[in-house]
Design a protein around this motif. Structure first.
Motif, PDB file in Angstrom:
ATOM      1  N   LYS A 184       0.825  -1.203   0.000  1.00 49.31           N
ATOM      2  CA  LYS A 184       0.000   0.000   0.000  1.00 49.31           C
ATOM      3  C   LYS A 184       0.862   1.258   0.000  1.00 49.31           C
ATOM      4  O   LYS A 184       0.553   2.243  -0.688  1.00 49.31           O
ATOM      5  CB  LYS A 184      -0.925  -0.005   1.215  1.00 49.31           C
ATOM      6  N   GLU A 196       2.224   1.676  -3.490  1.00 50.64           N
ATOM      7  CA  GLU A 196       1.186   2.157  -4.413  1.00 50.64           C
ATOM      8  C   GLU A 196       1.013   3.668  -4.291  1.00 50.64           C
ATOM      9  O   GLU A 196       0.769   4.352  -5.291  1.00 50.64           O
ATOM     10  CB  GLU A 196      -0.130   1.434  -4.118  1.00 50.64           C
ATOM     11  N   TYR A 197       1.138   4.176  -3.087  1.00 51.14           N
ATOM     12  CA  TYR A 197       1.050   5.632  -2.923  1.00 51.14           C
ATOM     13  C   TYR A 197       2.253   6.325  -3.560  1.00 51.14           C
ATOM     14  O   TYR A 197       2.110   7.308  -4.293  1.00 51.14           O
ATOM     15  CB  TYR A 197       0.961   6.005  -1.444  1.00 51.14           C
ATOM     16  N   GLY A 235      -0.663  10.245  -6.503  1.00 53.92           N
ATOM     17  CA  GLY A 235      -0.794  11.116  -5.343  1.00 53.92           C
ATOM     18  C   GLY A 235      -2.253  11.405  -5.066  1.00 53.92           C
ATOM     19  O   GLY A 235      -3.146  11.065  -5.858  1.00 53.92           O
ATOM     20  N   ARG A 236      -2.515  12.041  -3.962  1.00 53.22           N
ATOM     21  CA  ARG A 236      -3.916  12.313  -3.603  1.00 53.22           C
ATOM     22  C   ARG A 236      -4.522  13.410  -4.467  1.00 53.22           C
ATOM     23  O   ARG A 236      -5.737  13.487  -4.614  1.00 53.22           O
ATOM     24  CB  ARG A 236      -3.999  12.702  -2.121  1.00 53.22           C
ATOM     25  N   HIS A 270       2.044  13.734  -7.966  1.00 55.49           N
ATOM     26  CA  HIS A 270       3.219  12.898  -8.229  1.00 55.49           C
ATOM     27  C   HIS A 270       3.506  12.851  -9.732  1.00 55.49           C
ATOM     28  O   HIS A 270       2.643  12.466 -10.520  1.00 55.49           O
ATOM     29  CB  HIS A 270       3.002  11.475  -7.709  1.00 55.49           C
TER      30      HIS A 270
END
Length: 583
Positions: free
Chosen positions: A13, A16-17, A22-23, A27
């Protein structure tokens, strides 16, 4: 550079971030810049490498450990300051190796260190991801890793020529500065189109309610006026233990509550009650003679501000500075509340910038806090000021004093090696200069015109007074200043009113801190006008204006009681001969 670390239980996890968008799609081009052996697969640049493959390699020692490990993932972010140059992948790789060594993940010369990678994906920062089981199947000793990495970052900043942020990494600084908003808060503010997060709005609102308040009842009333919801948390005994605050919201989930400690270190219940215990010097606002005097209270606050600046020069102990900074924020908050629109925003921004100059973990000087809080209370209950006339001149005077106070605070922090606090104080000074210019421009222009029209003997007399009252270097600086003509006009006006220019200059320069002023002559002008209560500069009436005013006055004086008073007709235009006699 700044660095933070967190732990987790899921290596995949976390990967994966790091390799994802990115949120908020921040990224870009995620790729490895370093790893524990230099040969780790890179799913960002190698199409055949997968996140699962990288996960399995990183988790190898965790699997072999054959015992449960609580939160085996170590995730540390390292970010350069926005003003720093963009670092290359090689530089980031070298920095990553130094950070994992300092943290205890992979100490220098230790072949059994933990497995780790460093991922760069734009915005001049990297993420270090490691698993905390070593090759010898022991867990890494990470206690105190934050302090060790911060110490290493200080050396990295020096060697790479990056901005020195060492003062922001001290516990004292972190305890004093306002609590920063978290990512969800920032995203919510962005989604709602708000310039500030709820946390920042609440912090400013709570400070405004606190500014000048003498009792808890006044403080809570100030919150209510702003629409801020509040609750007082109580112990089983019934004693109050803390405050929490919230903004009204239409969200189905209800308001988001913040305790005082989550807003700022000095907004907890004990710290707020400590201010009330110190008290204020001014009479109760119910006194009628305290109402409707915005110019008077601004002049009084200016005098107190000048004394506070001189106090830091005379006694630069931390407690004195802590008191002055705390009081200055209160003065700025009340000044913003009672100022006209043309300067309100800049004054508020100055107050918010000055919050980042606060000094924590020290006992503030009670006398200084009381004096500054008294000035804030006077501003609060002195009435809202206009932007021109006597009130505009008074506003320019106090803003001039606050600019110099911000500069004194910046100099003190710079002397302590507190670069970020010094920069915050300079930011506050810049906002205050802008606000000052909006009030001071017109009256100084009028005084400049008067000064240039003074008879030469009068100007020479004022110049002599400056040379006698000030030292040679300071006198030369003042006389060469663009504001010299305005100062000369003020001295001449005060002299005509029975004051001694030499004594006035001595008193004004005795209040110190002229060397840092943009215009020492302007600072002296405002101090002298404040100390002598000279009227606000206004355009001189023309001869025709004076004749009209005199005629109107006569008509009002001679009219019988109850008779309607008609304004006189303007005099007929003068002929050439009459015009010459008038001149």
């Amino acid at each position: 550079m700044i660095t933070t670390a967190r732990s987790g239980k899921n290596t995949l996890k976390a990967l994966e971030y790091l390799y994802g968008p990115g949120r908020r799609n921040e990224h870009t081009d995620p790729h490895l810049v370093a790893s524990w052996d230099g040969f780790a697969p890179d799913p960002g640049r190698d199409p055949e490498a997968t996140l699962a493959q990288l996960r399995d390699i990183l988790d190898l020692h965790v699997v072999r450990y054959n015992r449960p490990v609580n939160k085996h993932v170590y995730h540390r972010m390292v970010r350069a300051d926005p003003s720093d140059r963009n670092l290359s992948d090689q530089e980031w790789g070298d920095i990553a190796r130094r950070i994992v060594a300092a943290a205890g993940i992979a100490p220098d010369g230790d072949p059994d260190g933990c497995r780790w990678i460093a991922v760069h994906h734009g915005d001049n920062h990297i993420h270090i991801l490691a698993t905390v089981v070593r090759a010898d199947l022991t867990q890494a000793r990470l206690r105190g890793d934050q302090y060790r990495t911060e110490t290493e970052l200080t050396e990295i900043e020096r060697q790479y020529g990056l901005k020195d942020l060492s003062d922001t990494r001290t516990p004292e600084y972190r305890a004093a500065i306002p609590k920063r908003a978290k990512s969800p808060e920032l995203r919510k503010a962005e989604r709602l189109g708000q310039e500030e997060t709820e946390r920042a709005q609440l912090r400013a609102g709570v400070r405004r309610a606190l500014a000048g308040a003498a009792t808890e009842e006044e403080f809570l009333a100030g919150l209510t006026v702003q629409g801020i919801q509040f609750e007082i948390r109580r112990l089983p005994s019934g004693d109050a233990s803390g405050y929490k605050f919230a903004l009204p919201t239409g969200d189905p989930g209800g308001p988001v509550w913040f305790s005082g400690s989550k807003l700022a270190a000095d907004l907890t219940l004990p710290k707020i009650h400590e201010r009330f215990a110190i008290g204020v010097d001014l009479p109760s606002p119910s006194r009628p003679d305290d109402q409707g005097r915005p110019a008077t209270v601004r002049y009084r606050a200016s005098t107190i501000t000048d004394r506070a600046a001189a106090t830091i020069d005379d006694d630069p102990r931390t407690g004195q500075v802590a008191a002055v900074v705390s009081g200055a924020i209160e003065v700025l908050d009340t000044l913003a509340l009672t100022s006209p629109v043309l300067s309100r925003k800049e004054i508020n921004q100055a107050a918010r910038a000055l919050e980042y100059t606060a000094v924590a973990r020290t006992r503030a000087a009670r006398g200084e806090v009381r004096a500054m809080r008294s000035a804030a209370r006077g501003l609060l209950y002195g009435g809202r000021a206009g932007g021109s006339g006597e009130e505009g001149a008074a506003a320019a005077t106090i803003l001039s004093s606050l600019v110099l106070l911000a500069i004194v605070i910046a100099k003190w922090h710079a002397a302590q090696g507190h670069q970020c606090q010094a920069e915050a104080a300079h930011t506050a000074a810049a906002h205050l200069r802008t606000a000052y210019g909006r009030h001071a421009g017109r009256p100084l222009a009028l005084l400049d015109t008067r000064g240039r029209q003074l008879p030469e003997p009068v100007r020479d007399r004022q110049e002599t007074a400056v040379r006698q009252a000030l030292g040679s270097d300071q006198a030369t600086q003042v006389l060469a200043d663009d504001g010299w003509a305005a100062l000369a006009a003020t001295l001449a006006e005060a002299e005509a009113g029975g004051h001694d220019p030499h004594a006035l200059l001595t008193q004004a320069t005795g209040q110190r801190e002229l060397a840092s002023a943009d215009s020492p002559a302007a600072v002296l002008t405002w101090r002298i006008r404040r100390n002598t209560r000279l009227p606000a500069p206004a355009p001189k009436a023309t001869a025709e204006d004076r004749r009209t005013s005199a005629a109107l006055s006569r008509s009002r004086t001679t009219a019988p009681a109850g008779a309607a008073t008609q304004p006189p007709r303007p005099p007929a235009p003068a002929g050439p001969d009459q015009a010459r006699r008038t001149r």
